[in-house]
Design a protein around this motif. Structure first.
Motif, PDB file in Angstrom:
ATOM      1  N   THR A  37       0.852  -1.184   0.000  1.00  0.00           N
ATOM      2  CA  THR A  37       0.000   0.000   0.000  1.00  0.00           C
ATOM      3  C   THR A  37       0.889   1.236   0.000  1.00  0.00           C
ATOM      4  N   ILE A  38       0.584   2.160  -0.911  1.00  0.00           N
ATOM      5  CA  ILE A  38       1.387   3.366  -1.074  1.00  0.00           C
ATOM      6  C   ILE A  38       0.481   4.585  -0.976  1.00  0.00           C
ATOM      7  N   LEU A  39       0.733   5.429   0.010  1.00  0.00           N
ATOM      8  CA  LEU A  39      -0.013   6.677   0.133  1.00  0.00           C
ATOM      9  C   LEU A  39       0.517   7.674  -0.874  1.00  0.00           C
ATOM     10  N   CYS A  40      -0.406   8.343  -1.566  1.00  0.00           N
ATOM     11  CA  CYS A  40      -0.003   9.266  -2.616  1.00  0.00           C
ATOM     12  C   CYS A  40      -1.075  10.323  -2.835  1.00  0.00           C
ATOM     13  N   ASN A  41      -0.756  11.266  -3.689  1.00  0.00           N
ATOM     14  CA  ASN A  41      -1.691  12.294  -4.108  1.00  0.00           C
ATOM     15  C   ASN A  41      -1.697  12.304  -5.622  1.00  0.00           C
ATOM     16  N   TYR A  50      -6.917   5.213  -7.584  1.00  0.00           N
ATOM     17  CA  TYR A  50      -6.896   4.910  -6.156  1.00  0.00           C
ATOM     18  C   TYR A  50      -7.599   3.587  -5.857  1.00  0.00           C
ATOM     19  N   ASN A  51      -7.095   2.893  -4.843  1.00  0.00           N
ATOM     20  CA  ASN A  51      -7.714   1.698  -4.265  1.00  0.00           C
ATOM     21  C   ASN A  51      -7.844   0.517  -5.221  1.00  0.00           C
ATOM     22  N   LYS A  52      -7.054   0.490  -6.277  1.00  0.00           N
ATOM     23  CA  LYS A  52      -7.020  -0.653  -7.197  1.00  0.00           C
ATOM     24  C   LYS A  52      -5.767  -1.462  -6.922  1.00  0.00           C
ATOM     25  N   GLY A 119       1.035  12.884 -10.223  1.00  0.00           N
ATOM     26  CA  GLY A 119       0.919  12.813  -8.776  1.00  0.00           C
ATOM     27  C   GLY A 119       2.262  12.558  -8.132  1.00  0.00           C
ATOM     28  N   PHE A 120       2.213  12.365  -6.811  1.00  0.00           N
ATOM     29  CA  PHE A 120       3.438  12.071  -6.078  1.00  0.00           C
ATOM     30  C   PHE A 120       3.125  11.135  -4.914  1.00  0.00           C
ATOM     31  N   VAL A 121       4.119  10.373  -4.541  1.00  0.00           N
ATOM     32  CA  VAL A 121       4.026   9.437  -3.426  1.00  0.00           C
ATOM     33  C   VAL A 121       4.455  10.155  -2.159  1.00  0.00           C
ATOM     34  N   SER A 122       3.750   9.905  -1.058  1.00  0.00           N
ATOM     35  CA  SER A 122       4.123  10.483   0.230  1.00  0.00           C
ATOM     36  C   SER A 122       5.569  10.101   0.543  1.00  0.00           C
ATOM     37  N   PRO A 123       6.400  11.066   0.980  1.00  0.00           N
ATOM     38  CA  PRO A 123       7.836  10.803   1.173  1.00  0.00           C
ATOM     39  C   PRO A 123       8.157   9.572   2.033  1.00  0.00           C
ATOM     40  N   GLN A 131      11.402  -2.398  -2.691  1.00  0.00           N
ATOM     41  CA  GLN A 131      10.835  -3.729  -2.439  1.00  0.00           C
ATOM     42  C   GLN A 131       9.891  -4.177  -3.552  1.00  0.00           C
ATOM     43  N   ILE A 132       9.644  -3.320  -4.519  1.00  0.00           N
ATOM     44  CA  ILE A 132       8.649  -3.614  -5.557  1.00  0.00           C
ATOM     45  C   ILE A 132       9.316  -4.319  -6.730  1.00  0.00           C
ATOM     46  N   ASP A 133       8.757  -5.485  -7.070  1.00  0.00           N
ATOM     47  CA  ASP A 133       9.184  -6.220  -8.256  1.00  0.00           C
ATOM     48  C   ASP A 133       7.945  -6.850  -8.883  1.00  0.00           C
ATOM     49  N   ALA A 134       8.125  -7.671  -9.885  1.00  0.00           N
ATOM     50  CA  ALA A 134       6.993  -8.241 -10.621  1.00  0.00           C
ATOM     51  C   ALA A 134       6.141  -9.198  -9.781  1.00  0.00           C
ATOM     52  N   ASP A 135       6.630  -9.649  -8.633  1.00  0.00           N
ATOM     53  CA  ASP A 135       5.857 -10.544  -7.771  1.00  0.00           C
ATOM     54  C   ASP A 135       4.941  -9.785  -6.809  1.00  0.00           C
ATOM     55  N   ILE A 136       5.026  -8.483  -6.822  1.00  0.00           N
ATOM     56  CA  ILE A 136       4.301  -7.613  -5.891  1.00  0.00           C
ATOM     57  C   ILE A 136       3.190  -6.904  -6.646  1.00  0.00           C
ATOM     58  N   ARG A 137       2.099  -6.621  -5.942  1.00  0.00           N
ATOM     59  CA  ARG A 137       1.079  -5.705  -6.453  1.00  0.00           C
ATOM     60  C   ARG A 137       1.100  -4.482  -5.545  1.00  0.00           C
ATOM     61  N   ILE A 138       0.657  -3.361  -6.084  1.00  0.00           N
ATOM     62  CA  ILE A 138       0.582  -2.161  -5.261  1.00  0.00           C
ATOM     63  C   ILE A 138      -0.856  -1.659  -5.224  1.00  0.00           C
ATOM     64  N   LYS A 139      -1.136  -0.877  -4.205  1.00  0.00           N
ATOM     65  CA  LYS A 139      -2.422  -0.192  -4.100  1.00  0.00           C
ATOM     66  C   LYS A 139      -2.121   1.256  -3.743  1.00  0.00           C
TER      67      LYS A 139
END
Length: 144
Positions: A37-41, A50-52, A119-123, A131-139
């Protein structure tokens, strides 16, 4: 996340008595479903992202994280500025067949007319990029 992903440990004990329920929920979501999970604007016209649960493309260059989202032809040219670490970028129509491709910027990149910063990701979440690679999903979650 680093211990779980890179060191492949089975269990992590959190000694921070002030960890929020939200943070613990994000850790559990990673443990159970491999979702970071990544907080962003995001700019208002991109709030649909968002939220996918978003998959990561297997082909990853060094400076960006390419998201596996459908491309869109003829994306308008706007907000094309210097792309700092933590920027969320969508390729515009100048990128031809890559128009609509979305990525996260891992390292500062110069101005590129083909790239719109959307947009931008919260610092405090930018370090998760390692830690993100092809085996990971993000939200992507809105900052408030």
């Amino acid at each position: 996340m680093e211990l779980l992903h890179e060191a492949k440990v089975d269990n992590v004990f959190i000694g921070d008595s002030e960890a929020t329920v939200k943070t613990l929920k994000y850790i559990n979501e990673y443990l159970q479903n491999h979702i970071i999970t990544i907080l962003c604007n995001l700019l208002s016209e991109y709030k649909h992202l968002y939220n996918k649960e978003i998959n990561i493309r297997p082909d990853q260059p060094e400076n960006i994280i390419r998201l596996l989202l459908p491309r869109k032809p003829n994306v308008g040219i706007r907000h094309n500025i210097v792309r700092h670490r933590g920027s969320i970028v969508m390729q515009n129509r100048l990128a031809a067949r890559y128009s609509g491709e979305v990525y996260l910027v891992k390292h500062d990149l110069p101005f590129e007319a083909r790239s719109n910063v959307i947009g931008f990701v919260s610092p405090e979440y930018v370090n998760l990029f390692d830690q993100i690679d092809a085996d990971i999903r993000i939200k992507l979650i809105p900052i408030n």
